[in-house]
Every structure is written in structure tokens, then in C-alpha cells.
Design an enzyme around this catalytic site. Structure first.
Site, short mmCIF file in Angstrom:
data_model
loop_
_atom_site.label_atom_id
_atom_site.label_comp_id
_atom_site.label_asym_id
_atom_site.label_seq_id
_atom_site.Cartn_x
_atom_site.Cartn_y
_atom_site.Cartn_z
N LYS A 194 0.87 -1.16 0.00
CA LYS A 194 0.00 0.00 0.00
C LYS A 194 0.92 1.22 0.00
O LYS A 194 1.41 1.66 1.05
CB LYS A 194 -0.89 0.01 1.25
CG LYS A 194 -1.88 1.14 1.25
CD LYS A 194 -2.89 0.96 2.36
CE LYS A 194 -4.00 1.98 2.32
NZ LYS A 194 -3.55 3.35 2.36
N GLU A 244 -1.36 5.41 -7.41
CA GLU A 244 -0.74 6.35 -6.48
C GLU A 244 0.35 7.15 -7.17
O GLU A 244 1.19 6.57 -7.87
CB GLU A 244 -0.08 5.61 -5.30
CG GLU A 244 -1.02 4.79 -4.47
CD GLU A 244 -1.99 5.63 -3.65
OE1 GLU A 244 -3.21 5.47 -3.88
OE2 GLU A 244 -1.54 6.43 -2.80
N CYS A 278 31.64 29.15 9.91
CA CYS A 278 32.69 30.13 9.69
C CYS A 278 32.74 31.20 10.76
O CYS A 278 33.60 32.08 10.74
CB CYS A 278 32.52 30.78 8.31
SG CYS A 278 31.01 31.76 8.17
S1 IVH Z 1 -7.10 -0.58 -4.34
C1 IVH Z 1 -11.65 1.03 -3.22
N1 IVH Z 1 -4.56 -0.94 -4.02
O1 IVH Z 1 -5.10 3.45 -0.51
C2 IVH Z 1 -10.27 1.47 -3.32
N2 IVH Z 1 -5.46 1.08 -3.19
O2 IVH Z 1 -8.08 3.47 1.13
C3 IVH Z 1 -9.47 0.42 -3.99
N3 IVH Z 1 -3.79 2.58 -2.19
O3 IVH Z 1 -6.63 6.07 -1.52
C4 IVH Z 1 -8.09 0.82 -4.09
N4 IVH Z 1 -2.06 1.28 -2.53
O4 IVH Z 1 -5.35 5.11 -3.52
C5 IVH Z 1 -5.58 -0.11 -3.78
N5 IVH Z 1 -2.32 -1.43 -3.86
C6 IVH Z 1 -3.32 -0.60 -3.64
C7 IVH Z 1 -3.14 0.64 -3.01
C8 IVH Z 1 -4.25 1.46 -2.79
C9 IVH Z 1 -2.46 2.44 -2.04
C10 IVH Z 1 -4.56 3.76 -1.73
C11 IVH Z 1 -5.72 4.14 -2.59
C12 IVH Z 1 -6.74 4.70 -1.63
C13 IVH Z 1 -6.32 4.10 -0.32
C14 IVH Z 1 -7.30 3.05 0.11
#
Ligand code: IVH
Length: 680
Positions: free
Chosen positions: A118, A175, A413
Site C-alpha cells: 500500500k 498512487e 565560519c
Molecule cells: S485498491 C476502493 N490498491 O489506498 C479502493 N489502493 O483506502 C481500492 N492505495 O486512496 C483501491 N495502494 O489510492 C488499492 N495497492 C493498492 C493501493 C491502494 C495504495 C490507496 C488508494 C486509496 C487508499 C485506500
């Protein structure tokens, strides 16, 4: 005049002035102030509000996300709302979630789970129409985001056109983030410019994406990684999340494919989470705040559906931020390349998130005031994925803690310390300050600049203390006898350093431009400039000519102009040249008649005989290009072990494929040929 005003009066006056500028800018399309002056006003207001939190008002211009910039970004309504994931912090939460998933699926269809990082970035949606990037929007409140298309176009990891077979309309989600390396470099720059550094890579990525000047976004080296999609029209949708990630690779997009792992039970997920934390987390070049677990099959995802806020088919398994407390022993001051003085808290060493922490940067004196830190206080520090730890708050006041005061004298200095009107940073104005000279030289010799191995902090320190080196050109006048005088250098080491110094002369113009340490000119910008201008035109280029270079906006152009207009800058170039530094354009020097001229190589899979960067360097040294994505124009794909989608794509497109051994044979042949032809 403002010196006599109370903070309240000054805050009110600033707000009124900023609003007046906003009105003329937006409503009348008639700017009444330069961007720099405007930013200065906002920075001053922010600083005052930080120091007087009771005076913050919801209608202050600082409370509009990102200040003036935000209103330059049109609102965009997302075709499909961008929801968020539920969070789990403990094993039990994950086990419950797995249980719920299984209950909601027919008994004979046990799900497969995909686990991936994440990334702690900024959520964005990219819309591609007929394969061309049509719009980029931030997540905003999930329903409506901001149109950041112009800036997204400046991000190199966002392709403007998709490769392969793409849907007619595709709204990708992912992201926008920043590596630790870039984050550190940007913060260095912010501090040097007397601005507040960013607290973490996510804020920094957000600030960099929401810039009025896309050339700043471009120079910040943001990345985009795709993790899901909102709209997919025109061709068959992927059948699973893994399938989707594979397709992203074929489109030429970065995705979580690299790290995604399929697992089949709660036990596996729990142990993977622990193992990832122990083995992989510290190695990552970017911040993550946990893992995301998703049901792989899209058919099963559809069955599971959503609650009002989040999908039932996925969950975030977060890593808690790691915190510890320690006592502030003293405050030291460090002087940066351009003289900005940063207070650093020296702590009783404490173990936190896998490392011993004994000092924490406090950024500036307003930060110290905001946190109310005194020497002797016990503070809470946090190291949340970011490499740099930070102080969150004071947890225990010392009875007789002493106040932290800005230094009167520069620790480098002994010269006077100045504070520019409206700027946060204190700085040393003495351009010959040995501390500044040291930082400048360290940068000059660093790996991504002139790459003079052996000329690290310790060597620079000795050379400057002994007055053997005052600026970068002096490095090239060093003799063996001089080096042998220093404690650090015995016979062989001195020879090695001299050889490295000699070799650096051929690094080329792009490295020289970067090594000079001109404000706002990073590695990429230096490269772009060097490809388009030679050193003579650069020395005299008017601002307009500089602004015509793709990476360069007004701020960067002015900074370059100032550098080359200064007597010191011009003289440095003349002396570097006299020492034989080659200031030729990077591409041309190699490309003419080079064996790999016109060829593009893509490396994929795991290489055994060196790193990918080394292999790419070899290709470049022979005049070829290295690329991250396969297209019909790719000359060779070098496939290491466990090569995946790029290999498949190469096969599909009929691109020539080499094993690593074959590639090395090819290199060997070229270098042997080169030798024999030189001998003749
Ligand atoms: S799937 C319904 N996969 O984390 C949302 N989100 O609360 C499905 N994020 O702001 C998103 N890494 O942008 C997904 N591997 C990942 C992610 C990811 C970061 C972020 C996403 C969102 C928050 C989720």
C-alpha cells in the site's frame, strides 16, 4: 513597518492582501504580484498561523487546500466514485475479513488473495481515450477531484500514450508517489531556499503534483503506480486483479505487479505480512503504510461488492507507525550548501523501527517553537516508513530545560547569521564559508554528479581544513604529494583518488551542470539542458532561451541565469575547462560511430552478473539506449531469470531476445573490438 504590528494585525493584513491578489488573478486575469512575492506572503502567513494557532481561521487563504494553486485546478467529477479501503491493524481483523469473504462466496469457490504494497502516495485517476492520456485527476473527496492533467503530463512514469492493445476508454487508478531519494533531494532544496521542508514523501508528492508550474512537477521525479481501475470500455476486461496488473505492464505502465503475491489463506496472509515487514520493508525505496489484500478474481469481487464506503473484496493491512521517546541533549546547527542553517536535535540514542536514532532534524526555528522544544525535554519521535525520523511532540518537559535560540554566528565560519525578510530559514551569507564549501564539494563529487569515489565527507573535510581545496576546480589541481600529507591517504589510496578525479573529467556536460549545484537544477534537468545546449550558449543564454528547454520553468531559468552571470560561476567554468573537463553533450560524444548507436535495450527479470543499472550503464557507454518498456522499436530484450510480461511482450512483437550470457558476450566483443581498433 510590519515590525510594530501585533501578530493578529499582521495576519489580518496579509490575508487581505493575499485575497486582493487572488481576486485580480482569478476574476480579472490581471496578476498584481509576482509568483515569488505571492508565495512569500502565503509563507509568512502560514508561519504566523503556525506560531499562533489560536489565530487560524477557516476562511484564511492558507486553509484552502494548497493555497492559490488549488483553485487553478478545475474540479472533475469522477465517473465512478473513488472509494477507500477498510483498515486492519491486527491479525484478528484479517482473520475476520477472510472469514467474511469466504461466507459471502459459494462454498466450492475458495478465493485466491493478492497481496501487494500500500504505497503511501496521492491517489489519482488517469483517463486514457484511444490510448492517449486525456485527463488526470486527484481523488479529492472521492466524488470530485482536481484536474491535474497538465502536471500529470510532466510525470515521466505516466505514459502519454499506452502501448499494446488498450481499451477505447480507460480510467486507471493508482498512487502518485516519490522515492526517499527524491524526497531527500527536494527537502534539501526547500531548506536551501529557506522554505519549510515537507514532513513526509506523501506530502511532498502532493505538493509537487499540485504546482502551478508543471516544470517543477517534472523536476521532482514523481512516479505513478497503477493499482485499480474505474472505467474499462471497448475491449474485454481483465478477469482478475493479477490479469489487470499484467495488462498494465503491457500498456507500459508501472503497477504493483513487481510486488504482488498470490496467497490462499489467512495464515499465509498473516505470515506474509510479518515476513514482508522483516525482510522487504526496509529495502523499499519508497514509503508504504501497509499491505493491501484483494480477492483476485473479478467475478468474485463483483459478488462481494461494496459497503457504503469501501469494497468488501479488499482490505488494507496497515503497519503501525513506529515511535519511541528520547531526551534532547543539545541542538546542533548544520549549514547547507547554500548557507541555510538547520537545527538538529541530538538525542540520547534510542532504537526505533530497526535503527538507532541519535539525531533528528528540526527543520527550522518555527518548527521548534511550534513543538515547544527545550533542551532536556523528552520527545516522541516517529519513523513511519520514511527514512528520516521526526519529532511529533514533547512528552515530558524538563524542569530546567533551556530555550533553543537561533545561532548568532554561523557554526561553519563564525560569520554573522541573517534571516531574510519573510523567509523561515536563518542563513550564513558568506559564500566562502567552509561549511558551505564542504557541502558544495561533497555534492560535486557525489555519485550522481562527478562520481569521484574516495572524495567523501571525510576527505572533503580534510582538504578544506588544510586549505588545499576552496572550490570544485581546485580538486583537479591536487597532486599526489598534497594528498599524501593528509591522514586519510596512503600511497595506493592517493593514486586511486587521482585516477578517479582524472576519470571524472570525461563525465560529460550533464554531470557537470548537475555537479555545480545550481539551485533547482536536479539530475534530470541537467540532462535535458545538456542535450540541448552547449556550455558556451549556456554561459550566455538569456532567460527566454532557458525557458524554451522542456524541463525548465521561470524559477529554474532564473536560477541558472543567476549562476552563470555571477563572476564566481563563470570563473569556475573557465577553470574547470582549463583543467581539461570535457563539457560535451552526453549523447553525441558517445553516439558518433559507437557500436550500439541507435539501439535500444530493455532488461527484464533478475540479472545474475551485475545489477540492472550496471547493465544499462554498459549499454549507454557503447552509445545505446536503455528503456523500461518494450515496443516494436526495441532492438533487444535481455531476459534474466523469472522474466515476466516484458519477455512475453517481446515475443509477441517479435523483438530479439538475449540471455544475460549472450548480452555479456556481445559487450565483451564490442569492448575487445574497441581495444584492438585503438591499438592499430
Ligand atoms: S485498491 C476502493 N490498491 O489506498 C479502493 N489502493 O483506502 C481500492 N492505495 O486512496 C483501491 N495502494 O489510492 C488499492 N495497492 C493498492 C493501493 C491502494 C495504495 C490507496 C488508494 C486509496 C487508499 C485506500
Amino acid at each position: 513597518m510590519s515590525a510594530k504590528k501585533t501578530p493578529k494585525a499582521e495576519i489580518e493584513a496579509l490575508r487581505e492582501e493575499i485575497r486582493r491578489h487572488d481576486r485580480s488573478y482569478y476574476l480579472l486575469d490581471n496578476p498584481t504580484v509576482s509568483d515569488a512575492e505571492y508565495d512569500r506572503l502565503v509563507a509568512r502567513l502560514k508561519a504566523l498561523e503556525t506560531a499562533h494557532p489560536d489565530l487560524v481561521a477557516p476562511d484564511s487563504p492558507t486553509q484552502r487546500v494548497g493555497g492559490r494553486a488549488s483553485s487553478t485546478f478545475r474540479p472533475v467529477k469522477h465517473a465512478v466514485p473513488m472509494l477507500s479501503l477498510d483498515n486492519a491493524y491486527e491479525e484478528a481483523d484479517i482473520r475476520n475479513w477472510v472469514e467474511r469473504v469466504r461466507k459471502n462466496l459459494p462454498p466450492g469457490e475458495p478465493p485466491v488473495y493478492v497481496v501487494e504494497p500500500k504505497i503511501d502516495g496521492l491517489s489519482c485517476a488517469l483517463t486514457y481515450e484511444d490510448g492517449a492520456l486525456a485527463r488526470a485527476a486527484t481523488r479529492g473527496d472521492g466524488e470530485t477531484g482536481e484536474d491535474v492533467t497538465a502536471n500529470a503530463r510532466a510525470i515521466r512514469s505516466i505514459p502519454l500514450k499506452l502501448d499494446g492493445k488498450f481499451p477505447k476508454r480507460l480510467e486507471l487508478r493508482g498512487e502518485v508517489y516519490m522515492t526517499f531519494e527524491t524526497f531527500d533531494a527536494v527537502n534539501e532544496e526547500e531548506k536551501r531556499a529557506g522554505r519549510e521542508p515537507f514532513a513526509n514523501p506523501r506530502n511532498c508528492a502532493a505538493g509537487s503534483l499540485r504546482q502551478k508550474d508543471p516544470s517543477i512537477t517534472k523536476a521532482r521525479d514523481l512516479r505513478f503506480t497503477a493499482h485499480s481501475y474505474g472505467v474499462w470500455e471497448g475491449i474485454n476486461e481483465p478477469l482478475s486483479h493479477m490479469d489487470f496488473l499484467e495488462r498494465c505492464s503491457l500498456f507500459g505502465l508501472e503497477s504493483n505487479r513487481r510486488y504482488a503475491q498470490t496467497l490462499s489463506s489467512a495464515d499465509d496472509i498473516v505470515s506474509y505480512y510479518a515476513q514482508f515487514k522483516d525482510k522487504q520493508l526496509a529495502q523499499l525505496q519508497f514509503a508504504i503504510d501497509g499491505l493491501v489484500i484483494k480477492v483476485n478474481s473479478f467475478a468474485q469481487q463483483k459478488r462481494l461488492g461494496f459497503t457504503a464506503k469501501s469494497p468488501r473484496w479488499g482490505i488494507a493491512f496497515k503497519y503501525p507507525a513506529q515511535q519511541a521517546t528520547s531526551v534532547v541533549r543539545e541542538i546542533e546547527y548544520s549549514v547547507g550548501r547554500t548557507g541555510a542553517i538547520t537545527p538538529v536535535a541530538k538525542l540520547e540514542p534510542v532504537f526505533c523501527a530497526g535503527v538507532t536514532i541519535s539525531s533528528v532534524t528540526l527543520h527550522n526555528f518555527e518548527e521548534i517553537a511550534r513543538l515547544g522544544i527545550r533542551i532536556g525535554d523528552r520527545v516522541l519521535i516517529e519513523r513511519a516508513g520514511e527514512v528520516i525520523p521526526k519529532v511529533i511532540k514533547v512528552v515530558e518537559k524538563s524542569k530546567n530545560g533551556s530555550l533553543v535560540r537561533p545561532p548568532r554566528e554561523c557554526p561553519g565560519c563564525g560569520g554573522p547569521v541573517v534571516k531574510e525578510e519573510g523567509m523561515v530559514a536563518y542563513r550564513c551569507d558568506n559564500v566562502s564559508c567552509p561549511a558551505q564549501v564542504r557541502r558544495t564539494l561533497e555534492h560535486f563529487a557525489s555519485r550522481s554528479a562527478m562520481d569521484i569515489v574516495g572524495l567523501g565527507d571525510a576527505a572533503v573535510d580534510q582538504l578544506v581544513s588544510k586549505r588545499l581545496v576552496k572550490d570544485a576546480a581546485d580538486i583537479y589541481g591536487l597532486t599526489k604529494a598534497q594528498l599524501m600529507e593528509l591522514e586519510l591517504f596512503a600511497d595506493k589510496k592517493a593514486d586511486n583518488l587521482l585516477a578517479r578525479i582524472e576519470a571524472s573529467k570525461a563525465k560529460g556536460l550533464d554531470r557537470v551542470i548537475f555537479a555545480l549545484g545550481i539551485r533547482h537544477v536536479g539530475e534530470k534537468t541537467a540532462e535535458t539542458i545538456a542535450e540541448r545546449m552547449d556550455i558556451d550558449s549556456l554561459l550566455d543564454a538569456p532567460v527566454e532561451a532557458l525557458e524554451a528547454v522542456p524541463d525548465v520553468g521561470p524559477v529554474v531559468a532564473k536560477s541558472i541565469r543567476d549562476f552563470f552571470s555571477s563572476a564566481k560561476g563563470r570563473e569556475l567554468i573557465i577553470r574547470l575547462r582549463a583543467h581539461g573537463l570535457k563539457m560535451r553533450k552526453p549523447e553525441r560524444t558517445i553516439a558518433a560511430g559507437a557500436p550500439f548507436a541507435g539501439m535500444t535495450f530493455v532488461f527484464t527479470g533478475e540479472l545474475k552478473r551485475g545489477t540492472r543499472a550496471e547493465a544499462e550503464e554498459l549499454v549507454k557507454s557503447l552509445g545505446g539506449k536503455a528503456s523500461g518498456s518494450v515496443s516494436a522499436k526495441t532492438s533487444y530484450v535481455v531476459a534474466g531469470e523469472a522474466a515476466g510480461s516484458k519477455l512475453k511482450k517481446a515475443q509477441m512483437l517479435g523483438v530479439k531476445i538475449l540471455t544475460e550470457d549472450k548480452f555479456q558476450d556481445m559487450i565483451k566483443k564490442q569492448t575487445d573490438d574497441n581495444h584492438s581498433s585503438r591499438k592499430q
